[in-house]
Design a protein around this motif. Structure first.
Motif, mmCIF file in Angstrom:
data_model
loop_
_atom_site.group_PDB
_atom_site.id
_atom_site.type_symbol
_atom_site.label_atom_id
_atom_site.label_comp_id
_atom_site.label_asym_id
_atom_site.label_seq_id
_atom_site.Cartn_x
_atom_site.Cartn_y
_atom_site.Cartn_z
ATOM 1 N N UNK A 38 -38.113 -38.751 -30.061
ATOM 2 C CA UNK A 38 -38.904 -38.055 -29.159
ATOM 3 C C UNK A 38 -38.316 -36.610 -28.982
ATOM 4 N N UNK A 39 -36.827 -36.930 -28.331
ATOM 5 C CA UNK A 39 -36.350 -35.631 -28.056
ATOM 6 C C UNK A 39 -35.878 -34.745 -29.484
ATOM 7 N N UNK A 40 -35.708 -35.488 -30.383
ATOM 8 C CA UNK A 40 -35.231 -34.780 -31.744
ATOM 9 C C UNK A 40 -36.761 -34.107 -32.016
ATOM 10 N N UNK A 41 -37.616 -34.557 -32.064
ATOM 11 C CA UNK A 41 -38.937 -34.064 -32.417
ATOM 12 C C UNK A 41 -39.185 -32.976 -31.478
ATOM 13 N N UNK A 42 -39.060 -32.947 -30.421
ATOM 14 C CA UNK A 42 -39.256 -31.950 -29.334
ATOM 15 C C UNK A 42 -38.264 -30.637 -29.516
ATOM 16 N N UNK A 43 -36.871 -30.781 -29.793
ATOM 17 C CA UNK A 43 -36.116 -29.718 -30.055
ATOM 18 C C UNK A 43 -36.330 -28.951 -31.270
ATOM 19 N N UNK A 44 -36.666 -29.827 -32.260
ATOM 20 C CA UNK A 44 -36.767 -29.043 -33.784
ATOM 21 C C UNK A 44 -37.911 -28.495 -33.716
ATOM 22 N N UNK A 101 -27.277 -35.455 -26.042
ATOM 23 C CA UNK A 101 -26.365 -34.482 -25.700
ATOM 24 C C UNK A 101 -26.516 -33.346 -26.936
ATOM 25 N N UNK A 102 -26.876 -33.885 -28.119
ATOM 26 C CA UNK A 102 -27.095 -32.977 -29.214
ATOM 27 C C UNK A 102 -28.228 -32.045 -28.879
ATOM 28 N N UNK A 103 -29.246 -32.817 -28.481
ATOM 29 C CA UNK A 103 -30.519 -31.662 -28.126
ATOM 30 C C UNK A 103 -30.398 -30.880 -27.078
ATOM 31 N N UNK A 104 -29.632 -31.434 -25.995
ATOM 32 C CA UNK A 104 -29.448 -30.785 -25.033
ATOM 33 C C UNK A 104 -28.641 -29.141 -25.210
ATOM 34 N N UNK A 105 -27.603 -29.443 -26.320
ATOM 35 C CA UNK A 105 -26.629 -28.346 -26.685
ATOM 36 C C UNK A 105 -27.541 -27.333 -27.547
ATOM 37 N N UNK A 106 -28.493 -28.067 -28.472
ATOM 38 C CA UNK A 106 -29.201 -27.098 -29.337
ATOM 39 C C UNK A 106 -30.130 -26.263 -28.453
ATOM 40 N N UNK A 107 -30.862 -26.777 -27.327
ATOM 41 C CA UNK A 107 -31.735 -26.071 -26.535
ATOM 42 C C UNK A 107 -30.747 -24.983 -25.456
#
Length: 259
Positions: free
Chosen positions: A111-117, A248-254
């Protein structure tokens, strides 16, 4: 900026996701970088806005007796994302298996991958509980698609050395994941970044902890390897179990990447 072989960095840009990758590679001897005028014209024809810097680097541009360009540039280039949508993002989320343990919490990662991309401008497709055959078929289908400026593949599953597992407990080699998007198989991604994020174990060992103490020759033809422009991000090194890194990946990408 000091040129670094195989260095991948992500930083903010005024518009779009900006990924820097070094042209230099020791793995493909005799393949030039993207620093010559001819390659810049080629990039322009593809409507890619590659910006070149670090012009103090040395360039090599001779050809061998076959006409293939020889040498590498140590210059660093950037991929700038201008297409809308940016490209496809495929997420394979395997949770339930025949005999292997259920991967609890993986739905939150997906879900967080979908949200960030989506936030980064990609068209996101999430596939739940894919067998090995289904996963290969979907990867091939996406390889046959017409792509934008980049492709992102995310696989959340059980894994082993050199493989990830389908929900039928059958292995899929990592080469099967990446192969549909190589330049020889996917022409619309040639010269464009292909980023893969794999959340899976790579073995059964557990890692020990340690304490941290405080433009030359424009007439020459340009060749790039079929395996060029990939970014691989694994949740662990080979032979070891993985840690959860998606949050952590998605936090850094955002925090670091504007839309």
């Amino acid at each position: 900026m000091e040129p670094l072989a195989e260095a991948i960095r992500v930083k903010p840009a005024i518009q779009g996701l900006l990924i820097e990758t070094c042209c230099q590679s020791d793995d493909f001897e005799g393949v030039p970088g993207c620093s010559t005028p001819a390659s810049r014209r080629k990039c322009s024809q593809r409507k890619r806005t590659l910006h070149y810097f670090n012009r103090r680097a040395n360039h090599f541009s001779r050809t061998d007796n076959t006409g293939q360009a020889v040498g590498m540039s140590s210059e660093v280039c950037q991929y700038r994302m201008t297409s809308l949508p940016r490209g496809h993002c495929l997420i394979i989320n395997n949770v339930h298996f025949i005999q292997m343990a259920e991967r609890r919490g993986s739905d939150k990662d997906a879900e967080v991958l979908k949200d960030v991309f989506q936030w980064l401008g990609f068209t996101v497709t999430v596939l739940l509980d894919q067998t090995a055959v289904q996963a290969r078929e979907e990867l091939k289908r996406f390889g046959d698609e017409t792509h934008g400026d980049a492709f992102v593949g995310c696989v959340l599953s059980h894994g082993g050395k050199g493989v990830i597992y389908g929900t039928d407990d059958e292995p899929i080699s990592t080469n099967d994941l990446f192969s549909p998007f190589k330049g020889t198989n996917c022409s619309t991604l040639i010269g464009k970044p292909k980023a893969f994020f794999i959340q899976a174990c790579r073995g059964k060992d557990t890692q020990a902890r340690v304490q941290l103490e405080t433009d030359t020759n424009p007439g020459h033809q340009i060749y790039i390897p079929a395996d060029a422009d990939f970014l691989f991000a694994m949740a662990t090194v080979e032979d070891y179990c993985s840690f959860r890194v998606i949050q952590t990946l998605c936090k850094q990408l955002k925090q670091g990447c504007p839309r």
